[in-house]
Scaffold this active site. Sequence first.
Site, mmCIF file in Angstrom:
data_model
loop_
_atom_site.group_PDB
_atom_site.id
_atom_site.type_symbol
_atom_site.label_atom_id
_atom_site.label_comp_id
_atom_site.label_asym_id
_atom_site.label_seq_id
_atom_site.Cartn_x
_atom_site.Cartn_y
_atom_site.Cartn_z
ATOM 1 N N LYS A 105 2.998 43.970 -16.163
ATOM 2 C CA LYS A 105 2.142 42.850 -15.758
ATOM 3 C C LYS A 105 2.674 41.589 -16.420
ATOM 4 C CE LYS A 105 -2.313 43.395 -15.761
ATOM 5 N NZ LYS A 105 -3.732 43.531 -16.179
ATOM 6 N N LEU A 106 2.814 40.535 -15.620
ATOM 7 C CA LEU A 106 3.287 39.266 -16.144
ATOM 8 C C LEU A 106 2.125 38.291 -16.236
ATOM 9 C CD1 LEU A 106 6.448 38.903 -13.851
ATOM 10 C CD2 LEU A 106 6.313 39.973 -16.114
ATOM 11 N N LYS A 107 1.980 37.651 -17.382
ATOM 12 C CA LYS A 107 1.018 36.561 -17.474
ATOM 13 C C LYS A 107 1.581 35.379 -16.694
ATOM 14 C CE LYS A 107 -2.184 38.181 -20.345
ATOM 15 N NZ LYS A 107 -3.639 38.180 -20.060
ATOM 16 N N ASP A 139 -1.266 38.372 -14.043
ATOM 17 C CA ASP A 139 -2.589 37.992 -14.554
ATOM 18 C C ASP A 139 -2.574 36.497 -14.849
ATOM 19 O OD1 ASP A 139 -5.031 37.678 -15.743
ATOM 20 O OD2 ASP A 139 -4.592 38.912 -17.506
ATOM 21 N N ASN A 199 -5.367 34.690 -15.758
ATOM 22 C CA ASN A 199 -6.452 34.286 -16.669
ATOM 23 C C ASN A 199 -7.201 33.052 -16.146
ATOM 24 O OD1 ASN A 199 -4.354 35.620 -18.955
ATOM 25 N ND2 ASN A 199 -6.517 36.123 -19.176
ATOM 26 N N GLU A 234 -4.421 39.277 -10.868
ATOM 27 C CA GLU A 234 -5.634 39.376 -11.681
ATOM 28 C C GLU A 234 -6.168 37.989 -12.010
ATOM 29 O OE1 GLU A 234 -5.386 42.223 -14.853
ATOM 30 O OE2 GLU A 234 -6.606 40.970 -16.189
ATOM 31 N N ASP A 294 -11.198 40.142 -13.977
ATOM 32 C CA ASP A 294 -11.274 40.486 -15.396
ATOM 33 C C ASP A 294 -12.400 39.666 -16.036
ATOM 34 O OD1 ASP A 294 -10.901 40.758 -18.130
ATOM 35 O OD2 ASP A 294 -8.784 40.253 -18.150
ATOM 36 N N LYS A 346 -12.875 46.373 -19.428
ATOM 37 C CA LYS A 346 -12.591 46.270 -20.868
ATOM 38 C C LYS A 346 -13.866 46.592 -21.621
ATOM 39 C CE LYS A 346 -8.907 42.818 -20.675
ATOM 40 N NZ LYS A 346 -8.568 41.388 -20.862
#
Length: 368
Positions: free
Chosen positions: A160-162, A186, A188, A212, A237, A261
Amino acid sequence: MRGLAPVEPSSIAGVVLHRVAVPLVEQRVAAHGVETVRQSILVEVVGDDGRRGWGECVALARPTYTSEWVDGAWWVLDRFLVPALLAGEVADVVGHPMASAALADARVDLALRRGGESLGGALGSAPLVTSRAVVGLAVDPGSLVDAVSSRLDQGYTAVKLKVAPGTSAAVRRVRERWPDLDLAVDANGSFDPVEHADELRALDDLGLGYIEQPLGADDLVGHRELRRLARTPIALDESITTAGSVLAASACEALDLVNVKPGRVGGVVACTEVLDAMRRRGLSGFCGGMYELAIGRAASLAVAAHPDLCAQPSDLGPSASYVERDLADPHVLRPDGTIAIPTGEGIGRDPTPERLAELTVEVSEHPR
Ligand code: MG
């Protein structure tokens, strides 16, 4: 499976809060400055039988992921949650799921230990879970390719790459280098659906497993519109805080997958409520990570291997990738990119006394 009932307050002799600072393998550069340690809080619930249960608060040092952070969580635990528990009262606290999770999970851990059962056993978890490597934000394509290459060399089979606005070209380079890699991103919540529409379309063309949290945590309508336009599954998330938020996001048709989570939703028991809601709505998901130390990661691994989640790689890698020496026996990445779920009683991990003493910066004892 005997369930996950926490120990009753009447069988608790006291609670000890341990604030720790564990040196990072590499200093972490962020917008707010440089971090060299993982600050965390361990909650130790001491039973009247002398047995102990452990929970870890996964809040970060600063409120950059959600509104919780270590100083605030310490205050809430020390002033409100622990005193209320020991008084046999319901804490009159709104929010603060990460602080609540640490205390709740320590109570569940003690109950499981008293019953001689592992958390993984109680959840019906698989013995192993596949780990997805999470690679930090990178704008430079060459350095991102190098970072992914090193993770694959370690045995990871999924990555997974931010991402953030301005990074899609680097992601494209990774996809071109590994056309068949199980690759996800992801954001964020860093994208604006109008301003960054072209970049979101560029990511959608890369055959990703999922995107994500592309938009803000409360933008369910935006996620619904994006999902209608995109071929790539949308995972949420930060938007998922309770079982009710799963139902709301699903009713809005805003998601395909849930990043589960335990710390973010209030602990392992609250997590099973989220899983129930997902099952009702036919949603699948995976377990995400919070740079937990070995105590928190032990609980998260058992959740990651839950029958409803273990089909997808979790984000849970070995803590050795970010802290030099952990407080307890570390979880190790196997050569095939999987991690074993602890099999000991409760979460299957205890802090090593010497390491805990060495890394503790503050203690607060709450005898009954
Ligand atoms: Mg995330």
